[in-house]
Design a protein around this motif. Structure first.
Motif, PDB file in Angstrom:
ATOM      1  N   LEU A   1       6.524   5.149   2.252  1.00 33.64           N
ATOM      2  CA  LEU A   1       5.893   6.293   3.858  1.00 33.64           C
ATOM      3  C   LEU A   1       4.287   5.820   2.148  1.00 33.64           C
ATOM      4  CD1 LEU A   1       7.223   9.004   4.336  1.00 33.64           C
ATOM      5  CD2 LEU A   1       6.341   7.000   5.418  1.00 33.64           C
ATOM      6  N   THR A   2       4.575   6.134   0.567  1.00 37.95           N
ATOM      7  CA  THR A   2       3.207   5.542  -0.300  1.00 37.95           C
ATOM      8  C   THR A   2       2.715   4.715  -0.246  1.00 37.95           C
ATOM      9  OG1 THR A   2       5.151   5.460  -1.790  1.00 37.95           O
ATOM     10  CG2 THR A   2       4.123   8.199  -1.606  1.00 37.95           C
ATOM     11  N   ARG A   3       3.549   3.200  -0.363  1.00 36.64           N
ATOM     12  CA  ARG A   3       3.292   2.248  -0.722  1.00 36.64           C
ATOM     13  C   ARG A   3       2.537   1.413   0.952  1.00 36.64           C
ATOM     14  NH1 ARG A   3       1.693  -2.129  -0.185  1.00 36.64           N
ATOM     15  NH2 ARG A   3       3.373  -4.585  -0.927  1.00 36.64           N
ATOM     16  N   HIS A   4       2.699   2.071   2.271  1.00 35.49           N
ATOM     17  CA  HIS A   4       2.791   1.040   2.992  1.00 35.49           C
ATOM     18  C   HIS A   4       1.794   2.310   3.938  1.00 35.49           C
ATOM     19  CE1 HIS A   4       4.648  -2.748   3.002  1.00 35.49           C
ATOM     20  NE2 HIS A   4       5.749  -1.398   3.015  1.00 35.49           N
ATOM     21  N   ARG A   5       1.615   3.396   4.111  1.00 33.23           N
ATOM     22  CA  ARG A   5       0.531   4.044   4.268  1.00 33.23           C
ATOM     23  C   ARG A   5       0.055   5.229   3.382  1.00 33.23           C
ATOM     24  NH1 ARG A   5       4.560   7.488   9.283  1.00 33.23           N
ATOM     25  NH2 ARG A   5       2.315   8.574   8.816  1.00 33.23           N
TER      26      ARG A   5
ATOM     27  N   CYS B   1       6.894   4.000   9.242  1.00 34.52           N
ATOM     28  CA  CYS B   1       5.662   3.001   9.418  1.00 34.52           C
ATOM     29  C   CYS B   1       5.577   2.487  10.891  1.00 34.52           C
ATOM     30  CB  CYS B   1       5.852   2.264   8.121  1.00 34.52           C
ATOM     31  SG  CYS B   1       5.033   2.407   6.481  1.00 34.52           S
ATOM     32  N   ARG B   2       6.451   2.428  11.802  1.00 36.20           N
ATOM     33  CA  ARG B   2       5.958   2.358  13.048  1.00 36.20           C
ATOM     34  C   ARG B   2       6.162   0.967  13.339  1.00 36.20           C
ATOM     35  NH1 ARG B   2       3.192   7.369  12.251  1.00 36.20           N
ATOM     36  NH2 ARG B   2       4.099   9.230  13.703  1.00 36.20           N
ATOM     37  N   PRO B   3       7.048  -0.028  12.406  1.00 36.69           N
ATOM     38  CA  PRO B   3       6.939  -0.728  12.754  1.00 36.69           C
ATOM     39  C   PRO B   3       6.718  -2.027  14.471  1.00 36.69           C
ATOM     40  CG  PRO B   3       9.406  -0.795  12.147  1.00 36.69           C
ATOM     41  CD  PRO B   3       8.487   0.698  12.314  1.00 36.69           C
TER      42      PRO B   3
END
Length: 358
Positions: free
Chosen positions: A129-133, A183-185
């Protein structure tokens, strides 16, 4: 345009003092948004290698990957993973890391070995969550607890503090799914997600995956050896043998009229509650091997009773049938009803290598 178009994907492992091994041989298929496509076959047929190649997780040394895997990575302008249509097999590692987790996700076969044993579950989920969002730590932890609750893990706040060995097998698999959907891929790959689980937990995990596909519109590539799993989940099924697709069709079509003897064998080895008690199962003899290369003929020939000299007359073509039904066989099964019941006579003693019909 499909979300994912795999065109002639091949993976070759270089042998040390031995010949090279072609684990995946010109595999092609497409996957649309909200669709579930299955890759089915025994262990050693190239299913997992296909998924690892698509995710860019194969070793960089001693492995040759060829073909194309076109992925529609379009998205919001501020999304670092939004890159238009890209070839997953040609992306550099940095761009692939931006896609993994954000638009591509994978649920691995063994959750215990896939999770870091010395890191709490919460940190492993919040890292995505921190990396991608771009969420801050507190917001990421709140989101992580909601994800665990969504996938059916009780008391998520406590589970975030626990380590993988403190969770049951079903909970670990659910934690992996929570990480995959964080991340809802747009595309998720599930590699044998129910192999080590009991029947009740298997049904729950499959229902969870089905709900995620329907609610989020995520495309799912389901990899399994169990035709019972794909029967209630997949829209399209591709049957792999020794690295090649030997049959592909819509789910109902494949189960109603299996055409390749290997598909018939897989169906015939499934126990059925409505079958007569005295009717034995018809397992496929032997195991997957590379005694016959696809370049020389049908690799399934040593295990097939329909084998003739014509089967070794060069590489069999993938023929097109009705309604998108494809098969790779010079002696296709024509009696679909008997084939579906596993009664086709295709699994007797091994044929002679001279190719004489028996």
């Amino acid at each position: 345009m499909p979300l994912l178009t795999v065109d002639d994907l091949s993976v070759t492992f270089s042998g040390r003092g031995r010949r090279d091994v072609r684990a995946v041989d010109q595999v092609s298929f497409t996957l649309d948004e909200g669709q579930v496509v299955g890759l089915v076959g025994e262990s050693g047929c190239g299913k997992s290698v296909t998924s690892l190649a698509l995710m860019g997780l194969l070793p960089r040394q001693g492995v040759t990957v060829a073909g194309r895997a076109l992925f529609d990575a379009g998205g919001a302008p501020d999304d670092r993973s939004a890159q238009g249509t890209v070839d997953l097999l040609a992306l550099d590692p940095e761009r692939m890391r931006d896609l993994r987790g954000a638009q591509l996700a994978m649920v691995f076969q063994d959750p215990l070995s896939s999770l870091n044993p010395v890191v709490p579950i919460g940190l492993q989920v919040t890292e995505i969550l921190t990396r991608h969002r771009g969420l801050r730590r507190a917001a990421a932890r709140t989101e992580a607890a909601e994800l665990l609750q969504r996938v059916g893990i009780p008391d998520p706040a406590r589970r975030l503090r626990e380590y993988p060995h403190e969770l049951s097998g079903g909970m670990r698999q659910r934690a992996l799914i929570a990480m995959a959907v964080a991340c809802r891929p747009r595309l998720m790959i599930a590699d044998e997600p129910t192999t080590a689980l009991d029947v009740t937990i298997q049904a729950q995990i499959l229902e969870l995956l089905k709900d995620l596909v329907h609610q989020e519109g995520t495309a799912l590539l389901m990899i399994t050896h169990d035709l019972g799993v794909v029967a209630g989940l997949c829209d399209e099924i591709n049957v792999l043998y020794a690295g090649k697709v030997v049959e592909g069709a819509a789910r109902r079509r494949l189960f109603a009229e299996p055409t390749h003897p290997y598909t018939v064998g897989l169906l015939g080895s499934i126990p059925r509650l409505n079958a007569p008690r005295e009717e034995p199962l018809t397992p496929i003899r032997g195991s997957v091997n590379d005694d016959i290369a696809w370049a020389d003929g049908c690799a399934f020939a040593p295990r097939c009773d329909s084998y003739t000299a014509e089967c070794l007359g060069g590489p069999p073509e993938l023929r097109g049938g009705d309604k998108g039904h494809r098969y790779r066989c010079v002696h296709p099964v024509t009696h679909g009803r008997d084939a579906a019941r596993g009664r086709h006579r295709a699994f007797g003693d091994a044929p002679t290598r001279e190719g004489e019909p028996r």
